[in-house]
Design an enzyme around this catalytic site. Structure first.
Site, PDB file in Angstrom:
ATOM      1  N   ASP A  33     -11.384   3.172   3.833  1.00  0.00           N
ATOM      2  CA  ASP A  33     -11.622   1.691   3.736  1.00  0.00           C
ATOM      3  C   ASP A  33     -13.263   1.525   3.605  1.00  0.00           C
ATOM      4  OD1 ASP A  33      -9.615  -0.214   3.900  1.00  0.00           O
ATOM      5  OD2 ASP A  33      -9.430  -0.020   6.156  1.00  0.00           O
ATOM      6  N   LYS A  93       0.748  -1.294   0.078  1.00  0.00           N
ATOM      7  CA  LYS A  93      -0.206  -0.065  -0.111  1.00  0.00           C
ATOM      8  C   LYS A  93       0.788   1.158   0.165  1.00  0.00           C
ATOM      9  CE  LYS A  93      -3.925  -2.425   2.087  1.00  0.00           C
ATOM     10  NZ  LYS A  93      -4.626  -2.774   3.226  1.00  0.00           N
ATOM     11  N   GLN A 146      -4.956  -1.306   9.370  1.00  0.00           N
ATOM     12  CA  GLN A 146      -4.652  -2.363   8.856  1.00  0.00           C
ATOM     13  C   GLN A 146      -5.552  -3.538   9.604  1.00  0.00           C
ATOM     14  OE1 GLN A 146      -3.845  -3.333   5.724  1.00  0.00           O
ATOM     15  NE2 GLN A 146      -4.242  -5.397   5.969  1.00  0.00           N
TER      16      GLN A 146
END
Ligand code: GUN
Length: 287
Positions: free
Chosen positions: A120, A53, A97
């Site tokens: 997200d 990422k 995460q």
């Protein structure tokens, strides 16, 4: 011509599009769109995802800020970090995460992230906005699947799409996106009767169950488009191998188009994180 959807190439194109838009954002505002990525603990798979990422963020012309915290980080410390990032004008997107170490409350952290920075798309406000057709930040994996479907098939109107799995991260938002794209949508799951009969009527199958080689050839209508979200580690001939939720070798000959694992949905998920960060940054400048 191959019927394999090249997720890597599509992701590279999306990252390039994002980089062009990020440069425009920088010209207009004198700052790059900023993405903060938070990793708690030492989970090796999570560490690989986070590294990818951060790398792609640079390719997409974003400023990426990585925060690594030890596995024994307290809820209070993590809350404080999220709070600081919520209030940091250089940070337009925040990703914590998952999974978090067991002693930490994931739901609490998801809800602590400012919905405007929730790249997200996991915050209930974004989930609700997506479900009701309002402006939302959309979870990256289903967004990547939708873009792949649209770039493969064009207009999706009237197609029968079957989503296998009903998670908050993939199945539910995927079904909402397909419905918004005017598909007829069926969600099937572990309690569904006659999964095979339902799947074999589908024009589009999105498999997101987390079970290796779950979808077999007799589940798939000839000419269907198959999107495989699964990433399952299996042992084959004494070697560790990543496979999807779809039995690729058996299903591929029947499908009009199919995503491979790896090299399908995975790269698109990361590319959509970059796209979402840019979207979030633009929305924050307008509000
Ligand atoms: N862990 C596995 N996939 C994801 C994702 O899309 N977002 C976050 N935050 N964690 C993940």
């Amino acid at each position: 011509m191959s019927n394999i959807i090249d997720g890597k190439a599509m992701a590279a194109a999306l990252v390039e599009e994002t980089a062009i838009a990020a440069a425009k954002f920088n010209d207009a505002h004198g700052i790059k769109p900023g993405l903060a990525v938070v990793l708690v603990g030492e989970d090796p798979a999570s560490a690989v995802y986070v590294r990818n990422k951060v790398k792609q963020a640079t390719n997409a012309g974003l400023n990426s800020i990585e925060h690594r915290l030890p596995a024994d980080t307290s809820q209070q410390t993590l809350n404080q970090l999220v709070d600081d990032l919520n209030n940091d004008a250089k940070v337009h997107g925040i990703l914590v995460q998952l999974p978090l170490p067991e002693h930490l409350d994931e739901e609490h952290i998801i809800q602590a992230i400012d919905p405007a920075k929730d790249v997200d798309g996991f915050h209930p406000l974004n989930a609700g906005a997506l479900a009701t057709g309002q402006q939302a930040l959309v979870p990256c994996t289903p967004l990547g699947c939708l873009i792949m479907l649209q770039r493969t098939l064009g207009d999706l109107s009237g197609k029968h799409a079957v989503v296998i799995g009903r998670s908050n991260i993939v199945g539910k938002p995927m079904a909402a996106l397909l419905l918004q794209a005017n598909c007829t949508v069926t969600t099937v799951h572990s309690r569904t009767q006659d999964i095979v009969g339902i799947c074999s009527q589908a024009d589009i199958i999105v498999a997101a169950v987390g079970r290796a080689n779950f979808v077999q050839a007799d589940w798939v209508k000839t000419g269907a488009v198959v999107i495989d979200v699964g990433i399952n580690a299996i042992e084959q001939d004494g070697k560790r191998k990543l496979v999807g939720d779809v039995d690729f070798a058996q299903v591929a000959p029947k499908a009009a188009a199919i995503t491979p694992v790896p090299g399908g949905v995975g790269p698109m998920t990361i590319a959509c994180l970059m796209k979402n960060t840019l979207t979030a940054a633009n929305q924050q400048m307008q509000s």
